[in-house]
Design a protein around this motif. Structure first.
Motif, PDB file in Angstrom:
ATOM      1  N   ASN A  16      22.534 -57.286  56.117  1.00  0.00           N
ATOM      2  CA  ASN A  16      23.276 -56.633  57.203  1.00  0.00           C
ATOM      3  C   ASN A  16      22.325 -56.020  58.225  1.00  0.00           C
ATOM      4  O   ASN A  16      22.558 -56.101  59.432  1.00  0.00           O
ATOM      5  CB  ASN A  16      24.227 -55.573  56.647  1.00  0.00           C
ATOM      6  N   ARG A  23      25.370 -63.594  56.288  1.00  0.00           N
ATOM      7  CA  ARG A  23      25.632 -64.541  55.198  1.00  0.00           C
ATOM      8  C   ARG A  23      24.555 -65.615  55.134  1.00  0.00           C
ATOM      9  O   ARG A  23      24.102 -65.995  54.047  1.00  0.00           O
ATOM     10  CB  ARG A  23      27.012 -65.174  55.367  1.00  0.00           C
ATOM     11  N   SER A  52      20.990 -58.742  60.433  1.00  0.00           N
ATOM     12  CA  SER A  52      21.958 -59.152  61.441  1.00  0.00           C
ATOM     13  C   SER A  52      21.995 -58.155  62.611  1.00  0.00           C
ATOM     14  O   SER A  52      21.987 -58.548  63.781  1.00  0.00           O
ATOM     15  CB  SER A  52      23.340 -59.273  60.810  1.00  0.00           C
ATOM     16  N   MET A 107      28.334 -58.474  56.856  1.00  0.00           N
ATOM     17  CA  MET A 107      28.961 -58.215  58.149  1.00  0.00           C
ATOM     18  C   MET A 107      29.458 -59.465  58.872  1.00  0.00           C
ATOM     19  O   MET A 107      30.548 -59.469  59.428  1.00  0.00           O
ATOM     20  CB  MET A 107      27.965 -57.505  59.073  1.00  0.00           C
ATOM     21  N   ASP A 108      28.614 -60.482  58.933  1.00  0.00           N
ATOM     22  CA  ASP A 108      28.937 -61.630  59.773  1.00  0.00           C
ATOM     23  C   ASP A 108      28.215 -62.877  59.275  1.00  0.00           C
ATOM     24  O   ASP A 108      27.591 -62.867  58.212  1.00  0.00           O
ATOM     25  CB  ASP A 108      28.574 -61.331  61.232  1.00  0.00           C
ATOM     26  N   VAL A 109      28.314 -63.942  60.057  1.00  0.00           N
ATOM     27  CA  VAL A 109      27.729 -65.233  59.683  1.00  0.00           C
ATOM     28  C   VAL A 109      26.207 -65.129  59.579  1.00  0.00           C
ATOM     29  O   VAL A 109      25.603 -65.717  58.674  1.00  0.00           O
ATOM     30  CB  VAL A 109      28.126 -66.322  60.717  1.00  0.00           C
ATOM     31  N   THR A 110      25.586 -64.384  60.456  1.00  0.00           N
ATOM     32  CA  THR A 110      24.125 -64.231  60.421  1.00  0.00           C
ATOM     33  C   THR A 110      23.686 -63.578  59.112  1.00  0.00           C
ATOM     34  O   THR A 110      22.728 -64.031  58.485  1.00  0.00           O
ATOM     35  CB  THR A 110      23.636 -63.381  61.612  1.00  0.00           C
ATOM     36  N   GLN A 130      21.048 -58.665  66.609  1.00  0.00           N
ATOM     37  CA  GLN A 130      21.993 -58.292  67.664  1.00  0.00           C
ATOM     38  C   GLN A 130      21.353 -57.327  68.655  1.00  0.00           C
ATOM     39  O   GLN A 130      21.566 -57.433  69.879  1.00  0.00           O
ATOM     40  CB  GLN A 130      23.239 -57.657  67.061  1.00  0.00           C
TER      41      GLN A 130
END
Length: 155
Positions: free
Chosen positions: A81, A53, A84, A48-51, A88
């Motif tokens: 995912n 990854r 992350s 999904m995002d940098v976190t 959030q």
């Protein structure tokens, strides 16, 4: 396949013939990581995002020691995912509070759902102590002889 999950041959206490035990060991060797492509250390684009990854980069080197292969990549991506989303949701609850306009913050439900997902996926990947104990093959140690076992034999 229905029923209970199979135990590793070192954990199985049922009575089996020598032939059955040998067959089981052969099956376990075939299912080991050496027969499958290793899990890639480069994060896939489906994260999904940098976190997610960064979490992938953190856990993959650790999972390689547990016979996690490329076949398990979907589980690893799901774990990352979920991690992350979990973070959030925590940030949203910290920022907005548990209650918004007299109702429970929806981010708190996401937090709880991701917590359950992380726990389940981590167990499947061997990332919990209990699941690692099922995956790791204990070394065979010779049993110590009981010094009192000979007491009955002396007479």
């Amino acid at each position: 396949m229905a029923g209970r999950p199979r135990k590793h041959s070192t954990q199985d206490k049922s009575h089996k013939t020598k032939a059955e035990k040998e067959l089981r060991k052969e099956e376990e060797q075939f299912a080991g990581a050496e027969n499958f492509k290793h899990l890639g250390t480069k994060p896939p684009k489906s994260l999904m995002d940098v976190t997610a990854r960064n979490e992938y980069k953190r856990v993959v080197p650790l999972l390689i020691n547990l016979d996690i292969t490329a076949l398990d990549q979907t589980l690893v991506v799901n774990y990352c995912n979920s991690y992350s989303l979990y973070l959030q949701a925590i940030k949203a609850v910290k920022k907005e509070g548990l209650v918004i306009n007299g109702r429970k913050n929806p981010a708190y439900n996401i937090y709880l759902d991701m917590q359950k997902e992380l726990r389940a996926t981590a167990g499947q990947l061997g990332m919990t102590l209990d699941s690692r104990m099922k995956l790791v093959k204990p070394e065979n140690h010779e049993e110590e002889k009981d010094p009192y076992a000979q007491v009955g034999e002396i007479q």
